[in-house]
Design a protein around this motif. Structure first.
Motif: not given
Length: 365
Positions: A138-155, A189-192
Motif C-alpha cells: 500500500s505504501k509503495r502504491s500511495k507514496e513511491i509509485k506517484p513519485l516515480e510517475d511524476a518524475w517520469k513525466n517531468e524527466k 528513496l527507492i533503495k531505502k
C-alpha cells in the motif's frame, strides 16, 4: 592388470532412476555413479578420484513399497499443506518447526479456518508478516509509485527541452545536472524502501514455507547379491581397502550392505575356454563392446547353456558415472550399457577382461 574385487549382499536396496518421480523405479544394478559415490564417502574423499567400475549381480525379488514423500514448496500456500518455519531459509532439515497444519482442502491460515496451530508465537509472526506485506504494498502504491510517475513525466519534459540547446552550453549542463540529481534522489528513496521491505518482510518471511506430505511408491529389490570390480590408482585402491568397514550402504542410506569379500585380483584380457556369467547373474556392458555385426567380443548363451554367436539380448540403460556442476545443478555423463544375463566370451573374443581368480567377466567403465 590389478583391480579390487568387492562382493556384497543387501537384504533390500533401491537404486532410484532419476527420471522417475511419482512412481520411483529402480535400476536392476547400481549405477556406476552410485558405487563411486559410496566408495568416495567411505574413504572420506571430498574431491573426485578417478576410478572405473564393473558391476554384475542378481536379486531375488522386486516389489513396490509405499512411503511418505515430503515435498518442500518454493512458496507458501494459505489453504493447504503444513506451514513450517526453517532456521535456515535456504535448506530443509530436520530442525524445522511445524507452525500450523491445514485440516481440509478449503482451509485458510490467515482466516484461521480448518487449521491446527502448533506454535502460537510463530503463527502470530506469520500473520503479522502477511499484514506487513499488505502495508508495504500500500505504501509503495500511495507514496513511491506517484513519485516515480511524476518524475517520469517531468524527466520527459526536461529531455525534450534539451533538444533545442547546444551541447556543453550552461543551460544544457544545468538541465542535465537537474536530471542527474533528481534521478539519484529518487533511486536513493527507492533503495531505502526496498531495504525496508527486505528487513521487515522478505527476510523474516523467507523462513516460512509450505511442506506437503503424500503417499508414493518406490520399487525395492530384495536379496541383492553384487560383484563389483574397481580399477584405480594403487593409492585409491588401498584407501578403499583401509576403509572397507566404512563402506556401510549402497543406494539409499538405509540400504545397508554385508561385505562378503574385498580382495585384490588379477584381470586378464584373454581366456583359454568359454566363460559366462554366474547362474542368475546379469551385468552392465558398454554397448560399444556389444557389436551387432562382429561377434568377437561378447556373445549370448541360450537357456540350455549352449553358446551361439547371436545378437546379445537385454535392456539398454544410460548409466550415470561422473557429474560436473553447471549453474548449481549436477550434470552426469551417461554411458549407454546393455543389461543382460546372457553374456559370454571365449578364446576368440577381443577387447574383453576376465577376473582369473574369481571367474568373473569384467567390463570397466
Amino acid at each position: 592388470m590389478k583391480a579390487l574385487r568387492i562382493k556384497l549382499l543387501q537384504s533390500q536396496a533401491s537404486y532410484t532412476r532419476e527420471e522417475t518421480v511419482n512412481n520411483r523405479m529402480t535400476y536392476p544394478l547400481p549405477p556406476y555413479s552410485t558405487i563411486i559415490g559410496a566408495l568416495h564417502n567411505a574413504c572420506g574423499y571430498t574431491e573426485y578420484h578417478p576410478m572405473d567400475i564393473s558391476v554384475q549381480g542378481k536379486y531375488g525379488a522386486m516389489q513396490q513399497e509405499i512411503y511418505v514423500n515430503h515435498a518442500l514448496l518454493n512458496r507458501t500456500e494459505d489453504d493447504r499443506g503444513i506451514l513450517i518455519w526453517l532456521s535456515n531459509a535456504n535448506s530443509l532439515n530436520t530442525g524445522y518447526i511445524t507452525v500450523a497444519e491445514a485440516l481440509a482442502n478449503n482451509a485458510s491460515f490467515m482466516k484461521e479456518e480448518l487449521i491446527c496451530v502448533n506454535n502460537e508465537n510463530l503463527f502470530n509472526l506469520y500473520k503479522s508478516l502477511k499484514e506487513k506485506n499488505h502495508e508495504l504494498k500500500s505504501k509503495r502504491s500511495k507514496e513511491i509509485k506517484p513519485l516515480e510517475d511524476a518524475w517520469k513525466n517531468e524527466k520527459k519534459e526536461l529531455k525534450r527541452s534539451l533538444k533545442g540547446l547546444k551541447k556543453d552550453s550552461d543551460e544544457y549542463n544545468s538541465i542535465n545536472e537537474v536530471i542527474t540529481n533528481r534521478e539519484e534522489e529518487l533511486n536513493k528513496l527507492i533503495k531505502k524502501f526496498e531495504e525496508q521491505v527486505y528487513d521487515e518482510y522478505t527476510e523474516p518471511y523467507s523462513h516460512f514455507r509450505t511442506l506437503t506430505k503424500g503417499p508414493q511408491k518406490q520399487e525395492v529389490l530384495y536379496e541383492v547379491e553384487l560383484v563389483i570390480h574397481v580399477r584405480a590408482d594403487e593409492k585409491v585402491l588401498q584407501d578403499i581397502v583401509n576403509h572397507k568397514y566404512d563402506f556401510v550402504s549402497l543406494g539409499r542410506s538405509e540400504d545397508f550392505i554385508e561385505l562378503a569379500e574385498m580382495e585384490y585380483c588379477e584381470v586378464v584380457n584373454s581366456v583359454d575356454s568359454e566363460c559366462a556369467l554366474p547362474k542368475g547373474y546379469s551385468m552392465y556392458v558398454n554397448i560399444d563392446r556389444v557389436c551387432e555385426e562382429q561377434y568377437n567380443q561378447y556373445f549370448e548363451q541360450d537357456n540350455m547353456g549352449n553358446q551361439s554367436k547371436v545378437d546379445s539380448d537385454g535392456t539398454i540403460y544410460y548409466v550415470a558415472k561422473r557429474y560436473v556442476k553447471q549453474n548449481g545443478y549436477r550434470e552426469f555423463s551417461k554411458i549407454p550399457c546393455l543389461y543382460s544375463s546372457s553374456f559370454a566370451i571365449d578364446e576368440e573374443s577381443e577387447n574383453i577382461l576376465f577376473d582369473k581368480s574369481g571367474g568373473y567377466l569384467v567390463d570397466f567403465n
